[in-house]
Design a protein around this motif. Structure first.
Motif, PDB file in Angstrom:
ATOM      1  N   GLN A  84       6.152   6.610   7.547  1.00  0.00           N
ATOM      2  CA  GLN A  84       6.673   7.354   6.647  1.00  0.00           C
ATOM      3  C   GLN A  84       8.197   7.810   6.481  1.00  0.00           C
ATOM      4  OE1 GLN A  84       4.522   8.626   4.066  1.00  0.00           O
ATOM      5  NE2 GLN A  84       6.334   8.987   3.022  1.00  0.00           N
ATOM      6  N   THR A 111      -1.859   8.065   3.751  1.00  0.00           N
ATOM      7  CA  THR A 111      -3.231   7.747   3.130  1.00  0.00           C
ATOM      8  C   THR A 111      -3.200   6.244   3.056  1.00  0.00           C
ATOM      9  OG1 THR A 111      -2.705   9.694   1.584  1.00  0.00           O
ATOM     10  CG2 THR A 111      -3.691   7.640   0.506  1.00  0.00           C
ATOM     11  N   ALA A 112      -2.071   5.490   2.732  1.00  0.00           N
ATOM     12  CA  ALA A 112      -2.190   4.028   2.742  1.00  0.00           C
ATOM     13  C   ALA A 112      -2.737   3.529   3.846  1.00  0.00           C
ATOM     14  CB  ALA A 112      -0.816   3.587   2.630  1.00  0.00           C
ATOM     15  N   ASP A 168      -8.299  10.483   3.857  1.00  0.00           N
ATOM     16  CA  ASP A 168      -9.156  10.140   2.781  1.00  0.00           C
ATOM     17  C   ASP A 168      -8.173  10.545   1.764  1.00  0.00           C
ATOM     18  OD1 ASP A 168     -10.704   9.913   0.363  1.00  0.00           O
ATOM     19  OD2 ASP A 168     -12.181  11.198   1.223  1.00  0.00           O
ATOM     20  N   GLY A 169      -7.666   9.266   1.152  1.00  0.00           N
ATOM     21  CA  GLY A 169      -6.756   9.671  -0.121  1.00  0.00           C
ATOM     22  C   GLY A 169      -7.280   9.826  -1.588  1.00  0.00           C
ATOM     23  N   TRP A 220     -10.259   1.290  -0.743  1.00  0.00           N
ATOM     24  CA  TRP A 220      -9.310   0.034  -1.044  1.00  0.00           C
ATOM     25  C   TRP A 220     -10.211  -0.790  -1.965  1.00  0.00           C
ATOM     26  CZ3 TRP A 220      -4.643  -1.706   0.789  1.00  0.00           C
ATOM     27  CH2 TRP A 220      -4.503  -2.979   0.300  1.00  0.00           C
ATOM     28  N   LEU A 270      -6.529   4.346   4.404  1.00  0.00           N
ATOM     29  CA  LEU A 270      -7.489   3.884   3.394  1.00  0.00           C
ATOM     30  C   LEU A 270      -7.733   2.256   3.862  1.00  0.00           C
ATOM     31  CD1 LEU A 270      -6.256   4.805   0.049  1.00  0.00           C
ATOM     32  CD2 LEU A 270      -8.373   5.650   0.975  1.00  0.00           C
ATOM     33  N   ASP A 296       2.009   1.868  -3.441  1.00  0.00           N
ATOM     34  CA  ASP A 296       0.996   2.400  -4.273  1.00  0.00           C
ATOM     35  C   ASP A 296       0.607   3.689  -4.293  1.00  0.00           C
ATOM     36  OD1 ASP A 296       0.743  -0.207  -5.678  1.00  0.00           O
ATOM     37  OD2 ASP A 296      -1.094  -0.612  -4.038  1.00  0.00           O
ATOM     38  N   HIS A 297       0.432   4.347  -2.865  1.00  0.00           N
ATOM     39  CA  HIS A 297       0.240   5.703  -2.446  1.00  0.00           C
ATOM     40  C   HIS A 297       1.290   6.518  -2.039  1.00  0.00           C
ATOM     41  CE1 HIS A 297      -4.174   4.261  -2.669  1.00  0.00           C
ATOM     42  NE2 HIS A 297      -3.694   3.118  -1.868  1.00  0.00           N
ATOM     43  N   SER A 321       0.829  -1.075   0.152  1.00  0.00           N
ATOM     44  CA  SER A 321      -0.066   0.018  -0.058  1.00  0.00           C
ATOM     45  C   SER A 321       0.841   1.483  -0.085  1.00  0.00           C
ATOM     46  CB  SER A 321      -1.119   0.064   1.248  1.00  0.00           C
ATOM     47  OG  SER A 321      -1.928   0.841   1.172  1.00  0.00           O
TER      48      SER A 321
END
Length: 421
Positions: free
Chosen positions: A151, A117-118, A414-415, A419, A121, A111-112, A108
């Motif tokens: 992060q 965000t990851a 809220d990204g 999912w 979600l 991806d993000h 995740s």
């Protein structure tokens, strides 16, 4: 015979060691010379305690942070610690999550890009509200503040390693990973949909004081059938299924009151997963530096409060085998700001355990107590203290007491999308 002679000689030597008549009890006066404070300012450790902390990190191949969960201050501390560990050569963070959950977090993140965000979600899609509160699908990284240290690790190019059981509130996410391995649609495949519905129903029954979710899923024909189906696909999928079933067994034993065997199974599983993670990443603790963050009951040396030699002991031995050392940090809470309050409550007023150590904490700075100079005197009763404090001083090197602390905020970032099923 020579062994017996040595043991007898050692016993006489210990008996002959000088002791202080009427040994003083462990107190603030005894702890004060080994206690310092520091603050975290702009990501930097500032103050006399920072030197103790950073020197210990630089000298250790393995740094183990034993936390209490859901803490804003510990999350901020971890975020600030990552760059220091990176400068010391660390590239791996070991977490109290399952290996499959860790894979989901890592995917995740890729991806993000943003951990907030990851993880947000995942929480939006799979978090579970119960009468006891909100449960994130990936435990202990579910807060907004937790996303910051994830992060930081990601930005520094670190690998994550999950070595714990697969927690039940993450089963729906793991099911989707298994569906991908099987090659079926999570929207139309009848077997997957039945298994997914079984998990949701298990949560609902649990929340209504029915059977625990783990007991329900152990007995669920639909859930177990999909696990069987996935296990036939590949060795990797079979390993994931085995992890889920081990997790179910850990929960079941605890639900039946056999907490001793439940903990033993979990701890053994952690050690197996540590070996798997080291193999996957090509690491040898000693030449390679690692950072582990999990509950403090698991991170000390020797016999833990659960009366097992836990993952902290394993890592200490692995480092020592390579001629290196580990450092074991343990967090204790003194001042806590409850939801809806503006003033921190002092845990000492509630008769908290380890009171001599906790009493050294202050509300406006981090406190660090170096236990190492006290260890021999405490072990040989030259300084008197109660049994569990003595064990604590044996198990850990440095105590960290945060300033006034409060609970992390549920991450529902809220990204821009959910999912995907």
């Amino acid at each position: 015979m020579r062994t017996l002679v040595f043991v007898v000689a050692l016993a006489f030597a210990v008996a002959a060691m000088p002791r202080t008549a009427g040994a003083d009890p462990l107190s603030g006066e005894i702890l004060a010379p080994h206690t310092k404070t520091f603050t975290i300012e702009g990501g930097a450790f500032v103050g006399p305690g920072a030197e103790v902390l950073l020197r210990a990190i630089e000298e250790s191949a393995a740094v183990l942070l034993g936390e209490y969960h859901g803490s804003v201050q510990i999350a901020a501390f971890t975020e600030a610690l990552v760059p220091k560990l990176h400068d010391a050569g660390c590239r791996t963070m070991i977490l109290e999550i399952g290996p499959n959950a860790q894979g989901i977090v890592s995917e995740s993140l890729d991806d993000h890009g943003l951990a907030l965000t990851a993880l947000g979600l995942l929480n939006q899609r799979f978090g579970v509200e119960t009468p006891d509160g909100f449960y994130a699908p990936i435990p202990f990284v579910g807060g907004v503040e937790d996303a910051a240290f994830i992060q930081s690790a990601h930005d520094h190019g670190w690998e994550l390693a999950g070595i714990d059981q697969e927690f039940v509130f993450g089963y729906r996410v793991v099911l989707r990973e298994l569906a991908g391995a099987v090659g079926v649609s999570t929207e139309v495949d009848a077997g997957f949909l039945a298994a997914d519905a079984a998990v949701e129903e298990a949560f609902e029954l649990d929340a209504k004081d029915g059977p625990s979710a783990a007991v329900t899923l152990t007995d669920s024909v639909e859930f177990q059938a999909f696990l069987d189906r996935a296990a036939r696909v590949s060795d990797e999928a079979a390993a994931t299924v085995a992890d889920v079933r081990t997790s179910l067994e850990i929960y079941r034993l605890n639900d039946e009151g056999d907490w001793w065997q439940s903990n033993g199974t979990r701890i053994g599983h952690m050690k197996t997963n540590l070996g798997r993670a080291l193999d996957r990443l090509g690491l040898t603790i000693g030449p390679d530096r690692v950072f582990l963050k999990m509950g403090a009951v698991h991170t000390g040396r020797g016999l833990s409060l659960l009366r097992y030699h836990e993952i902290g002991s394993t890592i200490a031995e692995l480092a020592e085998l390579q001629g290196e050392r580990s450092v074991h940090l343990a967090c204790m809470s003194r001042y806590w700001v409850a939801e809806g309050s503006n003033e921190p409550a002092d845990a000492l007023a509630d008769g908290i355990g380890y009171a001599e150590l906790v009493s050294m904490g202050v509300s406006d700075a981090w406190t660090i107590i170096d236990l190492r100079p006290l260890r021999q005197a405490v072990l040989y009763d030259w300084i008197e203290t109660e049994r569990f404090t003595k064990e604590y001083i044996t198990q850990h090197d440095l105590v960290l007491i945060p300033p006034a602390d409060w609970a992390t905020t549920h991450n529902m970032a809220d990204g821009g999308g959910g999912w995907a099923d």
